[in-house]
Design a protein around this motif. Sequence first.
Motif, PDB file in Angstrom:
ATOM      1  N   ALA A 121      16.618  14.222  18.026  1.00 55.97           N
ATOM      2  CA  ALA A 121      16.836  15.500  17.344  1.00 55.97           C
ATOM      3  C   ALA A 121      17.389  15.268  15.944  1.00 55.97           C
ATOM      4  O   ALA A 121      16.961  15.919  14.980  1.00 55.97           O
ATOM      5  N   LYS A 122      18.325  14.343  15.823  1.00 52.43           N
ATOM      6  CA  LYS A 122      18.915  14.043  14.512  1.00 52.43           C
ATOM      7  C   LYS A 122      17.851  13.545  13.534  1.00 52.43           C
ATOM      8  O   LYS A 122      17.817  13.941  12.380  1.00 52.43           O
ATOM      9  N   LYS A 123      16.956  12.698  14.020  1.00 51.28           N
ATOM     10  CA  LYS A 123      15.883  12.172  13.164  1.00 51.28           C
ATOM     11  C   LYS A 123      14.955  13.293  12.695  1.00 51.28           C
ATOM     12  O   LYS A 123      14.531  13.316  11.544  1.00 51.28           O
ATOM     13  N   TYR A 124      14.628  14.224  13.593  1.00 51.72           N
ATOM     14  CA  TYR A 124      13.781  15.356  13.212  1.00 51.72           C
ATOM     15  C   TYR A 124      14.465  16.217  12.157  1.00 51.72           C
ATOM     16  O   TYR A 124      13.848  16.614  11.168  1.00 51.72           O
ATOM     17  N   VAL A 125      15.739  16.509  12.350  1.00 54.64           N
ATOM     18  CA  VAL A 125      16.487  17.339  11.406  1.00 54.64           C
ATOM     19  C   VAL A 125      16.573  16.656  10.049  1.00 54.64           C
ATOM     20  O   VAL A 125      16.380  17.293   9.002  1.00 54.64           O
ATOM     21  N   GLU A 126      16.841  15.357  10.043  1.00 52.50           N
ATOM     22  CA  GLU A 126      16.916  14.615   8.784  1.00 52.50           C
ATOM     23  C   GLU A 126      15.581  14.648   8.034  1.00 52.50           C
ATOM     24  O   GLU A 126      15.548  14.613   6.812  1.00 52.50           O
ATOM     25  N   ALA A 127      14.474  14.723   8.773  1.00 54.60           N
ATOM     26  CA  ALA A 127      13.151  14.775   8.156  1.00 54.60           C
ATOM     27  C   ALA A 127      12.744  16.208   7.795  1.00 54.60           C
ATOM     28  O   ALA A 127      11.674  16.421   7.234  1.00 54.60           O
ATOM     29  N   GLY A 128      13.602  17.183   8.147  1.00 52.25           N
ATOM     30  CA  GLY A 128      13.306  18.580   7.827  1.00 52.25           C
ATOM     31  C   GLY A 128      12.402  19.268   8.826  1.00 52.25           C
ATOM     32  O   GLY A 128      11.869  20.341   8.549  1.00 52.25           O
ATOM     33  N   ALA A 129      12.215  18.682   9.982  1.00 49.81           N
ATOM     34  CA  ALA A 129      11.357  19.278  11.015  1.00 49.81           C
ATOM     35  C   ALA A 129      12.223  19.895  12.113  1.00 49.81           C
ATOM     36  O   ALA A 129      13.364  19.489  12.326  1.00 49.81           O
ATOM     37  N   SER A 130      11.670  20.880  12.793  1.00 51.88           N
ATOM     38  CA  SER A 130      12.402  21.458  13.927  1.00 51.88           C
ATOM     39  C   SER A 130      12.167  20.600  15.162  1.00 51.88           C
ATOM     40  O   SER A 130      11.158  19.908  15.268  1.00 51.88           O
TER      41      SER A 130
END
Length: 57
Positions: free
Chosen positions: A18-27
């Motif tokens: 989840a953290k990786k997705y958020v850092e990439a700007g994705a939900s």
Amino acid sequence: MTKDLGAEFIVSQFMTDAKKYVEAGASYKPPVEVKTIDAVRVVADEAFDPKNPDYKF
């Protein structure tokens, strides 16, 4: 011999993703549920067979 990874380890893997997705700007919405069944907390993961997507485990 089977090894129990433990709910804490599995949940931490989802949190890392989840953290990786958020850092990439994705939900990110992991396909998991945390429930208490007979006083035991469990993590339920939704799974499917890509060759037969109508079949649910």
